[in-house]
Each structure stands twice: as C-alpha cells, then as structure tokens.
Design a protein around this motif. Structure first.
Motif, short mmCIF file in Angstrom:
data_model
loop_
_atom_site.label_atom_id
_atom_site.label_comp_id
_atom_site.label_asym_id
_atom_site.label_seq_id
_atom_site.Cartn_x
_atom_site.Cartn_y
_atom_site.Cartn_z
N SER A 153 0.83 -1.21 0.00
CA SER A 153 0.00 0.00 0.00
C SER A 153 0.86 1.26 0.00
O SER A 153 0.34 2.36 0.22
N ASN A 156 0.61 3.31 3.12
CA ASN A 156 -0.56 4.18 3.27
C ASN A 156 -1.82 3.32 3.17
O ASN A 156 -2.59 3.44 2.22
N GLY A 159 -5.16 5.22 2.74
CA GLY A 159 -5.33 5.73 1.38
C GLY A 159 -5.74 4.63 0.42
O GLY A 159 -6.59 4.84 -0.46
N MET A 160 -5.15 3.43 0.60
CA MET A 160 -5.52 2.30 -0.24
C MET A 160 -6.97 1.91 -0.03
O MET A 160 -7.72 1.65 -0.99
N GLU A 162 -9.43 3.81 0.94
CA GLU A 162 -10.27 4.83 0.31
C GLU A 162 -10.39 4.57 -1.19
O GLU A 162 -11.48 4.67 -1.78
N ALA A 163 -9.27 4.22 -1.82
CA ALA A 163 -9.27 3.95 -3.26
C ALA A 163 -10.08 2.69 -3.57
O ALA A 163 -10.79 2.63 -4.58
#
Length: 311
Positions: A153, A156, A159-160, A162-163
């Motif tokens: 990731s 992060n 952030g992953m 969320e994607a």
C-alpha cells in the motif's frame, strides 16, 4: 492416474477447489498413508512450486500430497477472479481436509500442511483453528496482510482503503474491475523501471519466464476485493493457538517480501513446543521455490520433520 498424480474437484463454499493428489511410489490403495496438504504462494497455482517441487518430493518420500488451487484462482471456482481474500484462502485448507478424510488411504489422524510464501500465512491461520492439522511446515513464509499495510500500500493503508471503496462503488455502477499485476511484465521492464530489489527481480524471473510460468499463475490482485487483507494478520494470536509442531524454512538473503524477517517472527512467537528454524545459507526467497540445491536442503529438514510428527 497419470504419473502418480490425479486431479479431483473438492467441494468448497459454492464451487470446486481444484486439487492435485500426488501418490508415493508403489502406492497401494488398500494401505493408509500420512498425508500433507501443500499450498501455493500468493498469485501462484498448484502447478508451480507447491506441486511440482515440494508436492512431488514429499510424495516420493512416502506421503500422499494434496496440492490445491486457492478459491478464485487457477483451476478452482469462484467469481470474480483473482480475489485474494484471507477468509476464503484460510477455509480452503479445511475443505481440502474434509475431502481427504473421506479417502480410505488417507490417515485422518496424521495430516500435515506445507505452504510456500503467502500461502504459508494462510496455512498458519488454518492451522490455528483446524486441529486436524498435526504439523505445519513453511517455506519462505510471508504474511500478506502485513505486507498489504506496508509496501503493497506504499505504507498508506488508509489511502488504499479509500481507493478500494471508490473502486467498489464504480463497479457497482457498471464500471470494469481493476486487476493489478503484482510484477513487471519482464526482467527488462523491471530494470528499465529502476527495480533493484532481489525479491521483485527474482519473482519476475520465476513467474514471467519459462522457469516457473504456468497458465494458472496470474500474479494478480483484484483491486476492488483487496480490502480484507488490510485488516488481517496471519500471526494474530499464534502465541495462543499455534501449538502444533512447526518447521520454518527461510533463506538468508532478505528482500521486499520479508520472508526472512516474518519467518523469524513466526518462529519466535508460535506457541509450538516443538519448533525449528531452518536457515538455508546463500538462498534467496525464490531460490527456495525451485532451485535444486536450496529446495533440496529445505526438504532435508522438512521430510524428517513430517516423519517425526506424522507417524
């Protein structure tokens, strides 16, 4: 049965798990044999190291060996494809064992597991909860959940996630799935991209060339179905639940997939009273997939380990 191997469909959740059963020399169906379940690495398949190297060798040593394709991967069922879900991958082991204990030539009281790379993390999780597994051997074992929170990731994980959430919404509204290849398409492409890590380069050499390439070995993740790994850890509570005998095989060359570090961690944390750590000197992660010297040294420890605990 061809060349002492037969392929059988094993009933899983709602699909079949394709399983190659390797038989020892002089196999006699009227006899009962200790049996080993062999699990492939992440993004791999049963035709690769779990079957053609370790499965074959353990069968030659006198075991019945069941090498299976994970659900959603290889020749096994499950849709969508290329899903790497820890719940399903862990439960695959128990479904394979469910099938094995119905076979008259399988000693249901002497079943072990051997697993390579990411498959070893799932094997740890399965061994913690399925007490029919009497001994566990891992080769360059990794913990894919940990790696997902780390390098996979780009450190992060939120952030992953969320994607991934955005991707699931897009798919629900009709957009195509995203299937990410974990590796460069070739050694040349890796070098041109500036890749220097030994694990990534040697993985590319293994999976993207005739050395180890197989139709079922996709080396891919379905991105929209990747979230469960971010919140999963193969080693959760091994201090309590992993009590069976354990043999951990690693090489001494570290790389990005962290099997050296994670193998030593598993060895140190496991509750197993009978456990051993085998360090193959001069070996990298992928040397222990198929290279005769390193895999031979691994088997020199694994065969007597299983012999001791699968009597």
């Amino acid at each position: 049965m061809a060349d002492n191997i037969t392929t059988v469909p094993v009933k899983g959740w709602a699909w079949d798990i394709a399983t190659d059963i390797y038989f020892p020399p002089g196999f006699d169906e009227s006899k009962v044999y200790p049996t080993i379940v062999s699990a492939h690495p992440t993004g791999s398949c049963k035709a690769q190291t779990s079957g053609n190297i370790y499965g074959k060798a353990l069968a030659e040593a006198g075991y019945v060996v069941a090498a299976f394709d994970a659900s959603f991967q290889g020749d096994s069922g499950g849709d969508p494809r290329s899903v790497e879900d820890p719940g399903f991958r862990t439960s695959d082991f128990s479904f394979v064992i469910d099938h094995l204990v119905t076979l008259p030539y399988v000693d249901a009281d002497n079943i072990g597991v051997l697993a390579i790379c990411g498959g070893a993390g799932y094997a740890v999780a399965a061994t913690k909860i399925d007490r029919r597994i009497k001994a566990l051997g891992t080769v360059v074992g990794s913990n894919v959940g940990r790696l997902m929170r780390e390098g996979f990731s780009e450190y992060n994980p939120m952030g992953m996630l969320e994607a991934i959430a955005a991707q699931r919404t897009a798919e629900a509204r009709g957009q195509a799935q995203v299937i990410n290849d974990l590796l460069p398409p070739s050694i040349e492409a890796a070098e041109q991209a500036g890749v220097t890590d030994i694990d990534v380069l040697e993985a590319t050499d293994y999976y993207k060339t005739d050395r180890g390439q197989a139709p079922g070995g996709k080396t891919s993740f379905n991105f929209g179905r990747q979230a469960a790994l971010a919140d999963w850890d193969a080693y959760d509570r091994v201090e309590v639940f992993l009590t069976q005998p354990l043999c951990v095989v690693i090489g001494d060359k570290p790389g990005a997939f962290a099997s050296q570090r994670l193998g030593m961690e598993l060895f140190g944390r496991a509750a197993s009273k009978d456990k051993q750590l085998v360090v193959v000197e001069g070996a990298s992660h992928y040397d222990l997939y198929d290279q005769p010297g390193p895999t031979g040294e691994a088997l020199e420890s694994l065969v007597p380990f299983f012999g001791k605990h699968l009597s």
